[in-house]
Design a protein around this motif. Structure first.
Motif: not given
Length: 299
Positions: A117-122
């Protein structure tokens, strides 16, 4: 909060699904030989569906979308490096926190994919920065936006809960006794709960907050009084009776202007652009050449 966060959630789900399919196809292609591809994955009477037929259908349906997602990720990474654009961990954590507290389908299994999720947000934030890197917004306009939309930057306290829903108080009381004797809440939810959507998740319904309208008000009232890992007495709900368990809590926070001014600049700039945020804007710059030719659109 609002359209931006909803878009991010949808984008994240699409990305995770696409990557899952891509991973599956890749692993099969790496390990499969001709014999494995001829293997039957289903039989219908005297007819069969081979693994190769199945994979061909998957590629026909999802191949273009999966490849485009993979290209977009690489394009964003390369363009961000070219223009020396970076996103801080603090910005990523803030967006992730907002998603957790406003999108109540964040269950424990989804939380296990926090890294993805955090990779996608970044990636989403990098794309927004790339698209708006040349747009200037005055400090006065930034301040005005913040003052008019302060509520958008107030993240409410959120409670991560699981529940067991049964028809009668007698059933709820019985389940409560079993919990007191050491039974697993998630196991009982899978076995007894009438809520089929959460039962398969061990009763997990994600985060609820003051803004939540999907669950009974009594859930939030009760969750506020529970300690982490503890469960409630039977609660009267529309479907019968429920037991809830507090799995975790996120404290509320109000973000200052300084913390969100970059986010505000991006939102104002993107709104002025009047077009969807798309990595395809940079395909020519990144010299993309792919299996489907010049067409960058997906169905």
């Amino acid at each position: 909060m609002g359209k931006k966060q909803l878009w991010m959630v949808i984008a994240g789900l699409i990305m995770l699904n696409c990557l899952t399919v891509a991973f599956f196809l890749t692993k099969v292609s790496e390990t499969s030989g001709a014999l494995m591809n001829d293997e039957a994955v289903a039989t219908i009477g005297k007819n069969t569906i081979s693994r190769q037929d199945w994979l061909n259908e998957l590629e026909a349906r999802y191949g273009k979308d999966v490849l485009k997602e993979m290209i977009d990720q690489k394009v964003i990474e390369e363009m961000a490096a070219k223009y020396d654009i970076k996103i801080s961990d603090r910005d990523v954590d803030r967006e992730y926190r907002m998603l957790q507290t406003t999108y109540n389908s964040f269950s424990s299994k989804k939380q296990a994919d926090e890294k993805k999720w955090k990779q996608q947000i970044r990636s989403n934030l990098l794309l927004e920065e790339l698209l708006t890197k040349d747009v200037e917004v005055s400090k006065k306009e930034l301040n005005s936006y913040y003052e008019k939309n302060k509520d958008l930057f107030d993240v409410p306290a959120a409670y991560h809960i699981s529940h067991i829903v049964v028809k009668t108080k007698k059933e709820a009381t019985k389940a409560l006794k079993e919990l007191a004797h050491g039974s697993s809440f998630s196991a009982l939810a899978m076995e007894r709960s009438n809520d089929e959507f959460s039962a398969n998740e061990g009763g997990d319904i994600g985060y609820i907050s003051e803004e939540d309208e999907r669950n009974p008000v009594i859930y939030l009232q009760t969750a506020k009084k529970l300690k982490k890992g503890k469960y409630s007495k039977p609660l009267k709900v529309e479907q019968g009776y429920a037991l809830i368990k507090l799995d975790g809590k996120i404290s509320g926070v109000t973000y200052s202007f300084a913390e969100v001014k970059d986010q505000i600049r991006r939102e104002i700039a993107l709104d002025q652009m009047k077009k969807p945020a798309s990595a395809a804007t940079f395909w020519d710059d990144a010299k993309v050449d792919w299996f489907y030719g010049k067409d960058k659109e997906t169905n």
